[in-house]
Enzyme design. Structure first.
Site, short mmCIF file in Angstrom:
data_model
loop_
_atom_site.label_atom_id
_atom_site.label_comp_id
_atom_site.label_asym_id
_atom_site.label_seq_id
_atom_site.Cartn_x
_atom_site.Cartn_y
_atom_site.Cartn_z
N VAL A 74 35.83 32.73 5.67
CA VAL A 74 35.01 32.41 6.84
C VAL A 74 34.73 30.92 6.94
O VAL A 74 34.33 30.43 8.01
CB VAL A 74 33.68 33.19 6.81
CG1 VAL A 74 33.91 34.67 7.07
CG2 VAL A 74 32.94 32.98 5.50
N ASN A 97 29.76 39.51 9.18
CA ASN A 97 29.36 40.50 8.18
C ASN A 97 29.71 40.07 6.76
O ASN A 97 29.17 40.61 5.80
CB ASN A 97 30.05 41.84 8.52
CG ASN A 97 29.81 42.89 7.48
OD1 ASN A 97 28.70 43.42 7.37
ND2 ASN A 97 30.84 43.21 6.69
N TYR A 162 20.10 33.92 -1.68
CA TYR A 162 20.50 34.90 -0.67
C TYR A 162 19.45 35.00 0.44
O TYR A 162 19.76 35.03 1.63
CB TYR A 162 20.69 36.24 -1.37
CG TYR A 162 21.18 37.38 -0.50
CD1 TYR A 162 22.49 37.46 -0.07
CD2 TYR A 162 20.31 38.42 -0.16
CE1 TYR A 162 22.94 38.53 0.69
CE2 TYR A 162 20.74 39.50 0.60
CZ TYR A 162 22.05 39.54 1.03
OH TYR A 162 22.50 40.61 1.78
N SER A 163 18.17 35.03 0.06
CA SER A 163 17.08 35.14 1.03
C SER A 163 17.08 33.94 1.98
O SER A 163 16.90 34.09 3.19
CB SER A 163 15.73 35.23 0.31
OG SER A 163 15.69 36.35 -0.53
N LYS A 166 20.00 34.20 4.44
CA LYS A 166 19.85 35.27 5.42
C LYS A 166 18.80 34.94 6.48
O LYS A 166 18.98 35.25 7.66
CB LYS A 166 19.49 36.58 4.71
CG LYS A 166 20.66 37.21 3.95
CD LYS A 166 21.85 37.46 4.87
CE LYS A 166 22.96 38.23 4.21
NZ LYS A 166 24.13 38.41 5.10
N HIS A 407 17.66 34.91 43.54
CA HIS A 407 17.56 33.88 44.56
C HIS A 407 16.84 34.49 45.76
O HIS A 407 17.39 35.32 46.47
CB HIS A 407 18.96 33.40 44.94
CG HIS A 407 18.97 32.15 45.76
ND1 HIS A 407 20.14 31.49 46.09
CD2 HIS A 407 17.98 31.42 46.31
CE1 HIS A 407 19.85 30.43 46.82
NE2 HIS A 407 18.53 30.37 46.97
N LYS A 436 3.19 36.24 41.77
CA LYS A 436 3.27 37.33 42.75
C LYS A 436 2.94 38.68 42.11
O LYS A 436 3.22 39.73 42.71
CB LYS A 436 4.67 37.38 43.37
CG LYS A 436 5.01 36.15 44.19
CD LYS A 436 4.14 36.04 45.43
CE LYS A 436 4.61 34.90 46.34
NZ LYS A 436 3.81 34.80 47.57
N ASP A 511 29.80 28.63 42.46
CA ASP A 511 28.90 29.66 41.94
C ASP A 511 29.73 30.66 41.14
O ASP A 511 30.30 31.59 41.68
CB ASP A 511 28.17 30.37 43.08
CG ASP A 511 27.09 31.32 42.57
OD1 ASP A 511 27.15 31.70 41.39
OD2 ASP A 511 26.19 31.67 43.34
N GLN A 725 28.19 7.36 94.04
CA GLN A 725 27.78 5.96 94.16
C GLN A 725 26.54 5.67 93.31
O GLN A 725 26.27 4.52 92.96
CB GLN A 725 27.49 5.63 95.63
CG GLN A 725 28.70 5.78 96.55
CD GLN A 725 28.34 5.53 98.00
OE1 GLN A 725 27.31 4.93 98.31
NE2 GLN A 725 29.20 5.99 98.91
#
Length: 737
Positions: A74, A97, A162-163, A166, A407, A436, A511, A725
């Site tokens: 990893v 994992n 480890y703690s 994590k 919107h 509102k 958009d 005119q």
């Protein structure tokens, strides 16, 4: 309905056994293409083997699934993601994992024990996720799982390394949830309890056997599905039980006063109250966390009475969703720059339904047209970057869930016709925040400039569902109001069909919300199919008014206001009903097939024909004669009564270009104090002149004698020819350019 991952690509690290294997099998069983990553190391990080990953891939393929193996560490995150792209062409889900253990009491923990754990758990998750991040952002979809542990949440003897790693993964996940939210990239954290190579070292064998990995996998699959909108969550899971965790904070106690020292003795004396969790609060963001501190600071420094519960005081000003008007109003968003050419203008015109089937549309679709112009409602496009680029996420006091943003309304005003190319800069400000009840309303004003010149002003009215109840005001004098139409039959009705691809075309103007193109994303919003952009319907309605009441002259456009009511499905027909009240055209837009109102309280304000400035007319690509009529209109305003006495006649003008009628004008110097308007005479003109735009200018500037123009056929006259005119009274001295 079962959850399917058909078409999705999933990478699971540490998938050679235990939880990772179970995840890989479950994703593949539901149609996902799976990359099974496993270095093949032992539980302490030693050794390397391809056997574990290969075995899981064989299991998947034996069941008809799609999977490939990967044996990288990893710490080589880029390689993992590249192998995923090479195998399946995309990356949708990352399940971090992989893990190892090097348990030691804190005193016996070596540098290597510490570093290896951080590298595999925290750094490895960072590197793999970072490699996938931009791919997920660009495709506007991604789901990420971080694997924490009860040891990280609560601590556990012998697992300091480890703690720490994590809990670090939880902090990483929380920030990714915030940064990825606007791109539909969600990140959640699980703290699983399951039998695996790692837990068998700290649990009895019978407990390990009963805590099966298949009791964890369903949670992971749900959190990674496109229907799931959970983001930034932390879950404990095991044995078929799932629980969500959140932070809790006591009301606390203020232990200092202005100009007095804060002492440890005061802290001691208030300790029980500091630690009392009665009526505890549950902050969900940095903004909420800091709010009580800022409240105390303000109260103390002002010398006022400090309440025993500053957290409660803060809560009264801030809703559970993080709305705090006092902080937000007046805040400016980062300026945005919009560079464009005629291409964007044409693309926008096509996006709001213009077509070469209508000859009147060509001036907005062909850059070589002599009157090529930009549609006025294109003015929303440069300003929308303030909304689309996540500027609202940087505003203190607006800690909102952007999946709940709607919107609500839009106002656009132009101060000059829009250029067809150039560079525009927009500056946005939060001008008010309203409560509102069921939600919060944010008023965002955006001023757009070309250099130092103000070109347009937009007001976006944004409704945030569920963010109300913070005790704010309900109305604002800063809001541009919507107005009901007159209570009579409309003066004009236009029906215009959208195409099946209308939303796909309009989104190219900037958009990129997948709600308008991705069926699965639309389904998450409760729609049967992708919906049309509200601002696309807005553009349709505006151009209907422009054509029917302003002869497609963009220099006549002043402003538009709409309230968005219901969505339109691409392919439906829009029915725009219009009521003329002076220079204001009230509009209401419906879906023809359902009669559902989609735009309400709407209107377009037009400039009167005599109000257009020469500068505007030339910038808008108008006829040369319009400059003269604009000047005549100004003179009538100044000297109308005097001219009525001298002339006492109504003149009609038909200006042609390339042998076709291009514009009509009426000069009324018979009634009232005189007037000029663009369009045919509502009554009967005493005399009507027909002349080309070019010859009209020749006459006005004295280069062509009117009598010669008449006898040569260049100037045609109908009605009382003797009134011609009196033209000298109108044109002489008043219209020289």
């Amino acid at each position: 309905m079962s959850l399917s991952f058909e078409g999705r690509v999933v990478l699971v690290t540490g998938a050679g056994g235990g939880l990772g294997r179970e995840y890989a099998l479950a994703f593949a069983e539901r149609g996902a293409s799976v990359v099974v990553n496993d270095l093949g190391a032992d539980t302490k990080g030693g050794g390397k083997s391809s056997a574990a990953a290969d075995k899981v891939v064989e299991e998947i393929r034996a069941k008809g699934g799609k999977a490939v193996a990967n044996y990288d560490s990893v710490e080589d995150g880029e390689k993992l993601i590249q192998s995923t792209l090479d195998a399946f062409g995309r990356i949708d889900v990352v399940v971090n994992n992989a893990g190892i253990l090097r348990d030691r009491s804190f005193a016996r923990t070596s540098d290597l024990d510490w570093d290896l754990i951080q590298r595999v758990h925290l750094r490895g998750s960072f590197l793999v996720t970072r490699a996938a991040w931009n791919h997920m952002k660009n495709q506007k979809f991604g789901r990420i799982i971080m694997t924490a542990s009860a040891a990280g949440i609560y601590g556990n003897f012998g697992q300091a390394n480890y703690s720490a790693a994590k809990l670090g993964m939880l902090g990483l996940a929380n920030t990714l949830a915030i940064e990825g939210r606007k791109y539909n990239v969600h990140c959640n954290t699980i703290a699983p309890v399951a039998g695996s190579r790692l837990t068998e070292t700290v649990m009895p064998p019978d407990l390990v056997a009963s805590l099966k990995p298949e009791y964890v996998a369903p949670l992971v699959l749900w959190l990674c599905h496109e229907q799931c909108q959970e983001n930034g969550g932390l879950f404990e899971v095991g044995a078929g039980w799932i629980g969500k965790l959140r932070w809790e904070r006591s009301q606390g106690r203020t232990v200092r006063q202005k100009n007095q020292p804060m002492t440890p003795e005061v802290v001691r004396d208030q300790w029980d109250k500091i630690c009392d969790f009665t009526d505890a609060t549950k902050p969900t963001s940095v903004q909420e966390s800091l709010q009580s501190i800022m409240t105390v600071l303000s109260q103390v420094e002002s010398g006022g009475e400090v309440g025993v519960n500053p957290t409660a005081a803060a809560a009264s000003a801030t809703s559970a969703s993080g709305i705090n008007p006092a902080e937000a109003v007046g805040q400016k968003l980062p300026p945005t720059t919009f560079n464009f050419t005629h291409t964007q203008c044409i693309l926008y015109a096509l996006g709001v339904g213009m077509s070469t089937k209508d000859p009147d549309h060509l001036r907005f679709l062909y850059e070589g047209h002599p009157d090529f112009s930009c549609l006025p409602t294109f003015g929303v496009i440069p300003s929308q970057a303030a909304m689309m680029d996540g500027g609202l996420t940087s505003i203190p006091g607006l800690n909102i869930d952007f999946t709940q943003v709607l919107h609500g309304e839009q106002y656009l005003e132009l101060y000059r016709p829009l250029p067809t190319s150039g560079k525009l800069t927009s500056e946005a400000t939060i001008v008010d925040v309203l409560d509102k009840g069921s939600g919060a309303v944010i008023l965002l004003d955006v001023n757009t400039y070309s250099g130092d010149e103000l070109v347009s002003y937009n007001q976006f009215t944004v409704f945030v569902v569920g963010a109300g109840g913070f005790g704010g005001k309900r109305t604002s004098e800063k809001a541009k109001p919507s107005l009901p139409p007159p209570k009579r039959a409309p003066d004009a009705v236009v029906i215009d069909s959208t195409t099946r691809d209308q939303a796909a075309l309009y989104r190219l103007s900037g958009d990129w919300n997948p709600l308008h193109i991705d069926p699965s994303f639309a389904a998450m919003g409760g729609f049967k199919a992708p919906i049309l952009h509200g601002l696309c319907s807005f553009g349709f309605a505006a151009r209907h008014v422009l054509k029917h009441f302003a002869d497609n002259d963009p220099s006549r456009f002043k402003a538009i206001k709409v309230r968005f009511v219901k969505p339109v499905m691409p392919g439906q027909s829009l029915q725009t009903e219009m009521w003329k009240e002076g220079n204001r055209i009230h509009i209401q837009c419906k879906v023809k097939e359902t009669d559902a109102v989609v735009l309400a309280g709407a209107y377009v304000d037009l400039h009167g024909a005599s109000e257009a400035s020469p500068e505007s007319l030339t910038q808008g690509g108008g006829l040369q004669s319009e400059l003269v009529f604009a000047e005549i209109g100004r003179r009538i305003k100044d000297l109308g009564s005097e001219l009525v006495k001298k002339v006492n006649a109504v003149f009609g003008w038909e200006i042609t270009k390339d042998g076709k009628s291009a514009a009509q004008w009426t000069i009324d110097l018979k009634n009232g104090s005189g007037s000029l308007h663009k369009g045919p005479c509502s009554g009967k003109a005493d005399v009507t002149f027909t002349v080309s735009d070019e010859d009209f200018m020749e006459v006005v500037m004295g280069k062509l004698n009117p009598q010669k123009a008449f006898f040569s056929g260049k100037l045609k006259v109908r009605g009382n020819i003797m009134l011609s005119q009196k033209l000298e009274v109108i044109l002489k001295d008043y219209a020289k350019l």
